[in-house]
Design a protein around this motif. Sequence first.
Motif, mmCIF file in Angstrom:
data_model
loop_
_atom_site.group_PDB
_atom_site.id
_atom_site.type_symbol
_atom_site.label_atom_id
_atom_site.label_comp_id
_atom_site.label_asym_id
_atom_site.label_seq_id
_atom_site.Cartn_x
_atom_site.Cartn_y
_atom_site.Cartn_z
ATOM 1 N N GLY A 1 -6.831 3.420 -28.543
ATOM 2 C CA GLY A 1 -6.614 1.958 -28.223
ATOM 3 C C GLY A 1 -7.796 0.977 -28.550
ATOM 4 N N GLU A 2 -8.835 1.679 -27.935
ATOM 5 C CA GLU A 2 -10.087 1.025 -27.651
ATOM 6 C C GLU A 2 -10.799 0.520 -28.955
ATOM 7 N N TRP A 3 -10.877 1.297 -29.938
ATOM 8 C CA TRP A 3 -11.623 1.046 -31.244
ATOM 9 C C TRP A 3 -10.952 -0.182 -31.818
ATOM 10 N N GLY A 4 -9.853 -0.295 -32.234
ATOM 11 C CA GLY A 4 -9.274 -1.390 -32.884
ATOM 12 C C GLY A 4 -9.596 -2.622 -32.360
ATOM 13 N N GLY A 5 -9.311 -2.916 -31.158
ATOM 14 C CA GLY A 5 -9.530 -3.920 -30.704
ATOM 15 C C GLY A 5 -10.936 -4.750 -30.546
ATOM 16 N N ALA A 6 -11.852 -3.551 -30.168
ATOM 17 C CA ALA A 6 -13.172 -3.912 -30.315
ATOM 18 C C ALA A 6 -13.801 -4.329 -31.793
ATOM 19 N N ILE A 7 -13.355 -3.539 -32.805
ATOM 20 C CA ILE A 7 -13.665 -3.953 -34.014
ATOM 21 C C ILE A 7 -13.283 -5.237 -34.680
ATOM 22 N N LEU A 8 -12.244 -5.579 -34.365
ATOM 23 C CA LEU A 8 -11.194 -6.784 -34.802
ATOM 24 C C LEU A 8 -11.976 -8.039 -33.999
ATOM 25 N N MET A 9 -12.242 -7.685 -32.867
ATOM 26 C CA MET A 9 -12.848 -9.004 -31.929
ATOM 27 C C MET A 9 -14.316 -9.338 -32.899
ATOM 28 N N ALA A 10 -14.965 -8.259 -33.440
ATOM 29 C CA ALA A 10 -16.169 -8.359 -33.656
ATOM 30 C C ALA A 10 -16.148 -9.052 -35.267
ATOM 31 N N VAL A 11 -15.287 -8.517 -35.936
ATOM 32 C CA VAL A 11 -15.079 -8.802 -37.598
ATOM 33 C C VAL A 11 -14.512 -10.105 -37.718
ATOM 34 N N GLU A 12 -13.169 -10.520 -36.936
ATOM 35 C CA GLU A 12 -12.445 -11.591 -36.911
ATOM 36 C C GLU A 12 -13.454 -12.740 -36.511
ATOM 37 N N HIS A 13 -14.341 -12.677 -35.618
ATOM 38 C CA HIS A 13 -15.317 -13.714 -35.380
ATOM 39 C C HIS A 13 -16.677 -13.795 -36.443
ATOM 40 N N ALA A 14 -16.571 -12.877 -37.236
ATOM 41 C CA ALA A 14 -17.751 -12.955 -38.054
ATOM 42 C C ALA A 14 -17.960 -14.163 -38.919
ATOM 43 N N PRO A 15 -19.141 -14.720 -39.537
ATOM 44 C CA PRO A 15 -19.467 -15.610 -40.426
ATOM 45 C C PRO A 15 -19.229 -15.059 -41.782
ATOM 46 N N GLU A 16 -18.813 -15.667 -42.489
ATOM 47 C CA GLU A 16 -18.579 -15.569 -43.986
ATOM 48 C C GLU A 16 -19.786 -14.747 -44.762
ATOM 49 N N GLY A 17 -19.281 -13.598 -45.196
ATOM 50 C CA GLY A 17 -20.480 -12.874 -45.982
ATOM 51 C C GLY A 17 -21.185 -11.895 -44.834
ATOM 52 N N ARG A 18 -20.865 -11.721 -43.596
ATOM 53 C CA ARG A 18 -21.515 -10.898 -42.552
ATOM 54 C C ARG A 18 -20.767 -9.934 -41.838
ATOM 55 N N ARG A 19 -19.474 -9.715 -42.226
ATOM 56 C CA ARG A 19 -18.641 -8.675 -41.577
ATOM 57 C C ARG A 19 -19.095 -7.547 -41.390
ATOM 58 N N GLY A 20 -20.001 -6.773 -42.315
ATOM 59 C CA GLY A 20 -20.544 -5.670 -42.181
ATOM 60 C C GLY A 20 -21.314 -5.570 -41.122
ATOM 61 N N LEU A 21 -22.376 -6.605 -40.835
ATOM 62 C CA LEU A 21 -23.456 -6.959 -39.952
ATOM 63 C C LEU A 21 -22.762 -6.870 -38.554
ATOM 64 N N PHE A 22 -21.706 -7.706 -38.575
ATOM 65 C CA PHE A 22 -21.136 -7.642 -37.218
ATOM 66 C C PHE A 22 -20.175 -6.755 -36.715
ATOM 67 N N GLY A 23 -19.536 -6.026 -37.905
ATOM 68 C CA GLY A 23 -18.753 -4.879 -37.569
ATOM 69 C C GLY A 23 -19.429 -3.837 -36.894
ATOM 70 N N GLN A 24 -20.685 -3.854 -37.348
ATOM 71 C CA GLN A 24 -21.567 -2.402 -36.913
ATOM 72 C C GLN A 24 -21.784 -2.512 -35.399
ATOM 73 N N PHE A 25 -21.631 -3.767 -34.829
ATOM 74 C CA PHE A 25 -22.092 -3.869 -33.356
ATOM 75 C C PHE A 25 -21.023 -2.936 -32.547
ATOM 76 N N PRO A 26 -19.854 -2.962 -32.654
ATOM 77 C CA PRO A 26 -18.913 -2.315 -31.737
ATOM 78 C C PRO A 26 -19.207 -0.440 -32.150
ATOM 79 N N GLN A 27 -19.622 -0.466 -33.360
ATOM 80 C CA GLN A 27 -19.964 0.991 -33.806
ATOM 81 C C GLN A 27 -21.055 1.501 -33.162
ATOM 82 N N LEU A 28 -21.786 0.660 -32.794
ATOM 83 C CA LEU A 28 -23.158 0.941 -32.215
ATOM 84 C C LEU A 28 -22.928 1.701 -30.680
ATOM 85 N N GLY A 29 -21.600 1.087 -30.178
ATOM 86 C CA GLY A 29 -21.387 1.604 -28.763
ATOM 87 C C GLY A 29 -21.153 3.208 -28.817
ATOM 88 N N VAL A 30 -20.852 3.988 -30.041
ATOM 89 C CA VAL A 30 -20.632 5.390 -29.904
ATOM 90 C C VAL A 30 -21.819 6.009 -29.855
#
Length: 456
Positions: free
Chosen positions: A133-162
């Motif tokens: 359950g953890e991963w989905g919530g974390a990545i959506l908080m990051a990606v859905e807050h991301a500015p346009e054109g930078r979802r990959g950049l913002f989405g990698q932040f929760p990925q860094l936790g691994v």
Amino acid sequence: MTSTASKAAAERRRIVAATVVGTTVEWYDFFIYAFAANLVFQQLFFAPAGPEVGQLAALASIGLSFLFRPLGAFLAGHFGDRLGRRPMLVITLLLMGTATVAVGLLPTFETIGIAAPVLLILCRILQGISAGGEWGGAILMAVEHAPEGRRGLFGQFPQLGVPFGMLIASGVLAIMQAVTTDEQWLSWGWRVPFLGSIVLILVGFWVRRTVEESPVFEEMQSLKVRESAPIAVLFKTALPIVIFAALIFAGNNGVGYMITGGFVQGYASRPTDAPVPGLGFDGPAVQIAVLCAAAMWAIFTAVGGWLSDIIGRKNTYLIGYGVLAAATIPLFELVKQGPLMIGVAGCLLAIGLGLTYGPQAAWYAEAFPASVRFSGVSISYAIGAVIGGAFSPLIAQWIMNTFDGNTWAVIPYLLLLIVVAVFGTLMMKDRKDIPLTSQIEIDGTWQKIMDEPAKK
């Protein structure tokens, strides 16, 4: 910068901190268990089964948690799509932390008999539910807050936790193995990393309580775009996407778990004359080598997320899997050369792992409409983990046992997982920068975009 823009930027920084810290804590807990299962659990919890069967049982307990990830994904997905992303972040963190600390307090088989492995497995099941359950919530908080054109950049932040979690876990284990004798390590030293998790949990809990809800979910609330049974809707409307999204993760997770699941560490550290023989290398040196690999994994996870904003998610994945396949072939031959080459092997593997992990958050989020997005990303991730990493350490050990310790026999299995992932990657459509709002579900734009040919 206007006050509104300044406020939005500040909130994004809080989101980044909350997702990185939280996922780091979650995966530190997860990796501590995997590493300990390879190093000591056979002796402490499964000894009556005998050395070989006991070692396989300890490795199987790692994979068991993956079978419960889909349950965690179903629960978190349902309530995440119904109640919000933010509450799930806090609940999953506390569940993982409670299970991890409990492992550190468990009596061994020698003390309470069969109840010891039963309680250990129960704790591992709770970890699996939390991780699902953890991963989905974390990545959506990051990606859905991301500015346009930078979802990959913002989405990698929760990925860094691994990789960060793996880095800290490797470091703590290296310290404990270095400062304790073999007898002390088996008696109480292995417990310290589990009990120390409580500090990280308190920090993660405080950080996650400070963030605001995802703007996409807030829009869902205002527009009343919420499904009463999001999982049923997901399987009815997007089952092929769930399957392909799961497959693209299988290769990364399966090959990565040679290190993240502790298989390489156990094989390299166990004495050559042990009932399940290893290479007999110095334990702390091996953990330091893995620590270096974790750092490289973090670097290329960030590169992968950034690169996917430029060349697309699919192209980044295909490059990454090519690199990962090339690094997999010499993996065990390098490991046999000693701790220095274990670090080299891990770093080579980490390049491909990062490139096939950094873009995942953005690609998954762009694959599902807002009303079932939490369910979609969580369930796809959980199924991919079951297909790939769930039992890869167990299968690798079984293959080695079957072929008299021949590590080359493991390589075709790992390459097969990569082939499966490449198939999923080729079948998955790349919808980079597709709108994530609920409004496009209402006016039919989402379906029109999904029916269009995929971007090259």
